[in-house]
Scaffold this motif. Structure first.
Motif, PDB file in Angstrom:
ATOM      1  N   ALA A   1      -1.363  11.951  51.112  1.00  0.00           N
ATOM      2  CA  ALA A   1      -1.802  13.341  51.103  1.00  0.00           C
ATOM      3  C   ALA A   1      -0.724  14.281  50.586  1.00  0.00           C
ATOM      4  O   ALA A   1      -1.004  15.210  49.817  1.00  0.00           O
ATOM      5  CB  ALA A   1      -2.243  13.758  52.510  1.00  0.00           C
ATOM      6  N   GLU A   2       0.525  14.054  50.994  1.00  0.00           N
ATOM      7  CA  GLU A   2       1.623  14.892  50.526  1.00  0.00           C
ATOM      8  C   GLU A   2       1.850  14.702  49.018  1.00  0.00           C
ATOM      9  O   GLU A   2       2.140  15.659  48.298  1.00  0.00           O
ATOM     10  CB  GLU A   2       2.907  14.559  51.284  1.00  0.00           C
ATOM     11  CG  GLU A   2       2.966  15.095  52.690  1.00  0.00           C
ATOM     12  CD  GLU A   2       3.231  16.588  52.721  1.00  0.00           C
ATOM     13  OE1 GLU A   2       4.398  17.014  52.636  1.00  0.00           O
ATOM     14  OE2 GLU A   2       2.242  17.345  52.828  1.00  0.00           O
ATOM     15  N   THR A   3       1.729  13.462  48.552  1.00  0.00           N
ATOM     16  CA  THR A   3       1.913  13.199  47.128  1.00  0.00           C
ATOM     17  C   THR A   3       0.772  13.801  46.316  1.00  0.00           C
ATOM     18  O   THR A   3       0.988  14.363  45.233  1.00  0.00           O
ATOM     19  CB  THR A   3       2.006  11.681  46.867  1.00  0.00           C
ATOM     20  OG1 THR A   3       3.036  11.113  47.695  1.00  0.00           O
ATOM     21  CG2 THR A   3       2.341  11.397  45.420  1.00  0.00           C
ATOM     22  N   PHE A   4      -0.440  13.719  46.846  1.00  0.00           N
ATOM     23  CA  PHE A   4      -1.589  14.358  46.187  1.00  0.00           C
ATOM     24  C   PHE A   4      -1.379  15.866  46.109  1.00  0.00           C
ATOM     25  O   PHE A   4      -1.652  16.495  45.082  1.00  0.00           O
ATOM     26  CB  PHE A   4      -2.869  14.042  46.953  1.00  0.00           C
ATOM     27  CG  PHE A   4      -4.079  14.780  46.438  1.00  0.00           C
ATOM     28  CD1 PHE A   4      -4.715  14.362  45.276  1.00  0.00           C
ATOM     29  CD2 PHE A   4      -4.569  15.895  47.105  1.00  0.00           C
ATOM     30  CE1 PHE A   4      -5.828  15.059  44.791  1.00  0.00           C
ATOM     31  CE2 PHE A   4      -5.676  16.578  46.635  1.00  0.00           C
ATOM     32  CZ  PHE A   4      -6.309  16.161  45.463  1.00  0.00           C
ATOM     33  N   GLN A   5      -0.877  16.451  47.173  1.00  0.00           N
ATOM     34  CA  GLN A   5      -0.595  17.884  47.192  1.00  0.00           C
ATOM     35  C   GLN A   5       0.408  18.245  46.094  1.00  0.00           C
ATOM     36  O   GLN A   5       0.212  19.220  45.355  1.00  0.00           O
ATOM     37  CB  GLN A   5      -0.042  18.282  48.552  1.00  0.00           C
ATOM     38  CG  GLN A   5       0.406  19.730  48.670  1.00  0.00           C
ATOM     39  CD  GLN A   5       1.021  20.003  50.020  1.00  0.00           C
ATOM     40  OE1 GLN A   5       0.396  19.807  51.053  1.00  0.00           O
ATOM     41  NE2 GLN A   5       2.263  20.448  50.022  1.00  0.00           N
ATOM     42  N   ALA A   6       1.478  17.460  45.978  1.00  0.00           N
ATOM     43  CA  ALA A   6       2.473  17.708  44.936  1.00  0.00           C
ATOM     44  C   ALA A   6       1.865  17.536  43.551  1.00  0.00           C
ATOM     45  O   ALA A   6       2.182  18.297  42.618  1.00  0.00           O
ATOM     46  CB  ALA A   6       3.657  16.759  45.117  1.00  0.00           C
TER      47      ALA A   6
ATOM     48  N   GLU B   1       3.441  17.773  35.662  1.00  0.00           N
ATOM     49  CA  GLU B   1       3.624  16.324  35.527  1.00  0.00           C
ATOM     50  C   GLU B   1       5.109  16.009  35.415  1.00  0.00           C
ATOM     51  O   GLU B   1       5.814  16.576  34.573  1.00  0.00           O
ATOM     52  CB  GLU B   1       2.883  15.812  34.299  1.00  0.00           C
ATOM     53  CG  GLU B   1       2.953  14.305  34.124  1.00  0.00           C
ATOM     54  CD  GLU B   1       2.105  13.814  32.966  1.00  0.00           C
ATOM     55  OE1 GLU B   1       2.058  12.589  32.751  1.00  0.00           O
ATOM     56  OE2 GLU B   1       1.497  14.662  32.276  1.00  0.00           O
ATOM     57  N   PRO B   2       5.624  15.103  36.270  1.00  0.00           N
ATOM     58  CA  PRO B   2       7.063  14.818  36.260  1.00  0.00           C
ATOM     59  C   PRO B   2       7.440  13.757  35.225  1.00  0.00           C
ATOM     60  O   PRO B   2       6.578  13.021  34.732  1.00  0.00           O
ATOM     61  CB  PRO B   2       7.305  14.287  37.675  1.00  0.00           C
ATOM     62  CG  PRO B   2       6.024  13.569  38.004  1.00  0.00           C
ATOM     63  CD  PRO B   2       4.928  14.384  37.357  1.00  0.00           C
TER      64      PRO B   2
ATOM     65  N   VAL C   1       9.616   8.623  43.600  1.00  0.00           N
ATOM     66  CA  VAL C   1       8.644   9.635  44.000  1.00  0.00           C
ATOM     67  C   VAL C   1       7.880  10.150  42.785  1.00  0.00           C
ATOM     68  O   VAL C   1       6.676  10.448  42.866  1.00  0.00           O
ATOM     69  CB  VAL C   1       9.333  10.794  44.753  1.00  0.00           C
ATOM     70  CG1 VAL C   1      10.209  11.621  43.836  1.00  0.00           C
ATOM     71  CG2 VAL C   1       8.297  11.680  45.431  1.00  0.00           C
ATOM     72  N   ALA C   2       8.558  10.245  41.634  1.00  0.00           N
ATOM     73  CA  ALA C   2       7.866  10.640  40.411  1.00  0.00           C
ATOM     74  C   ALA C   2       6.806   9.614  40.041  1.00  0.00           C
ATOM     75  O   ALA C   2       5.705   9.966  39.598  1.00  0.00           O
ATOM     76  CB  ALA C   2       8.867  10.807  39.263  1.00  0.00           C
ATOM     77  N   GLU C   3       7.121   8.336  40.231  1.00  0.00           N
ATOM     78  CA  GLU C   3       6.152   7.274  39.942  1.00  0.00           C
ATOM     79  C   GLU C   3       4.926   7.405  40.850  1.00  0.00           C
ATOM     80  O   GLU C   3       3.798   7.132  40.426  1.00  0.00           O
ATOM     81  CB  GLU C   3       6.803   5.910  40.114  1.00  0.00           C
ATOM     82  CG  GLU C   3       7.899   5.604  39.106  1.00  0.00           C
ATOM     83  CD  GLU C   3       7.370   5.471  37.683  1.00  0.00           C
ATOM     84  OE1 GLU C   3       6.146   5.308  37.499  1.00  0.00           O
ATOM     85  OE2 GLU C   3       8.200   5.548  36.756  1.00  0.00           O
ATOM     86  N   LYS C   4       5.153   7.814  42.093  1.00  0.00           N
ATOM     87  CA  LYS C   4       4.023   8.022  43.004  1.00  0.00           C
ATOM     88  C   LYS C   4       3.116   9.140  42.496  1.00  0.00           C
ATOM     89  O   LYS C   4       1.886   9.017  42.519  1.00  0.00           O
ATOM     90  CB  LYS C   4       4.520   8.373  44.413  1.00  0.00           C
ATOM     91  CG  LYS C   4       5.086   7.220  45.198  1.00  0.00           C
ATOM     92  CD  LYS C   4       5.445   7.679  46.602  1.00  0.00           C
ATOM     93  CE  LYS C   4       5.983   6.545  47.441  1.00  0.00           C
ATOM     94  NZ  LYS C   4       6.322   6.984  48.812  1.00  0.00           N
TER      95      LYS C   4
END
Length: 218
Positions: free
Chosen positions: A173-178, A184-185, A191-194
């Motif tokens: 959920a936190e990664t979806f929020q980001a 786009e990173p 974490v960028a891969e996530k």
């Protein structure tokens, strides 16, 4: 004269009741239930049009309207069964979702209107909660915040936040929020891969674009 006095009293009583009804805040008709996070909450059913019933008060309605902008009216009508509203300024919980106890295909949103005036924080929180629903996962029992913070400190490049380190559901959920909130990173960290996991899925990219458009973001 006695009959006239009785009639006048009856009319006065009707007027008084009418005034009380008109002055009663919207949403008072919703039943109250106890909640572990928010104390007493008002409970609204979600109708086939994706609207809470009975009509909530202005703060509760504003939070629901923002959730609908994130999730869409059609989604709310199809997937949401209940909206629970508390006012708990001492709680650090802004919102949460869980499956309907009677129908696991439906969801409940609980919101803390003590945070209703902070639209930026509320928006990111509702995107997070929408991410939970999209992941179709039940929150696991492992919600140890201190352990999450320790894990984040040990592996800061693996999580978008310390809360994401709590468990796999919060990580999603936190990664979806980001993913929704940020650009786009570059693929230069775990974490960028996530985050790029979502960018590689056209359905999620479409959701991201729709949310940002509905919220008026570039």
């Amino acid at each position: 004269m006695r009959t006239r006095a009785v009639l006048i009293s009856a009319v006065a009583a009707v007027v008084a009741v009418t005034v009380v009804v008109l002055l009663r805040p919207a949403g008072d008709a919703a039943p109250l239930e106890a909640d572990e996070d928010f104390g007493d909450v008002r409970v609204y059913a979600i109708d086939l049009d994706g609207a809470p019933v009975p009509e909530p008060g202005p703060d509760a309605q504003r939070v629901w309207d923002l959730f609908v902008r994130v999730a869409t009216t059609a989604f709310a009508a199809e997937a949401m069964s209940e909206y629970r509203v508390g006012d708990a300024p001492d709680s650090d919980t802004m919102a949460y979702v869980h499956r309907d106890e009677d129908d696991p295909t439906l969801w409940t949103l609980a919101a803390n209107i003590a945070y209703a005036d902070d639209e930026d924080l509320l928006t990111s929180t509702l995107i997070h909660e929408y991410g939970h629903i999209l992941s179709l996962g039940l929150a696991p029992d492992d919600t140890d915040a201190e352990r999450g913070e320790a894990l984040f400190e040990a592996y800061p490049d693996d999580f978008v936040s310390d809360y994401a380190a709590t468990n796999v559901v919060e990580d999603f959920a936190e990664t979806f929020q980001a993913f929704v909130l940020e650009d786009e990173p570059a693929p230069d960290s775990p974490v960028a891969e996530k985050i790029l996991f979502f960018w590689d899925l056209p359905a999620y990219v479409e959701v991201r674009e729709r949310i940002r458009t509905d919220l008026g973001w570039p």
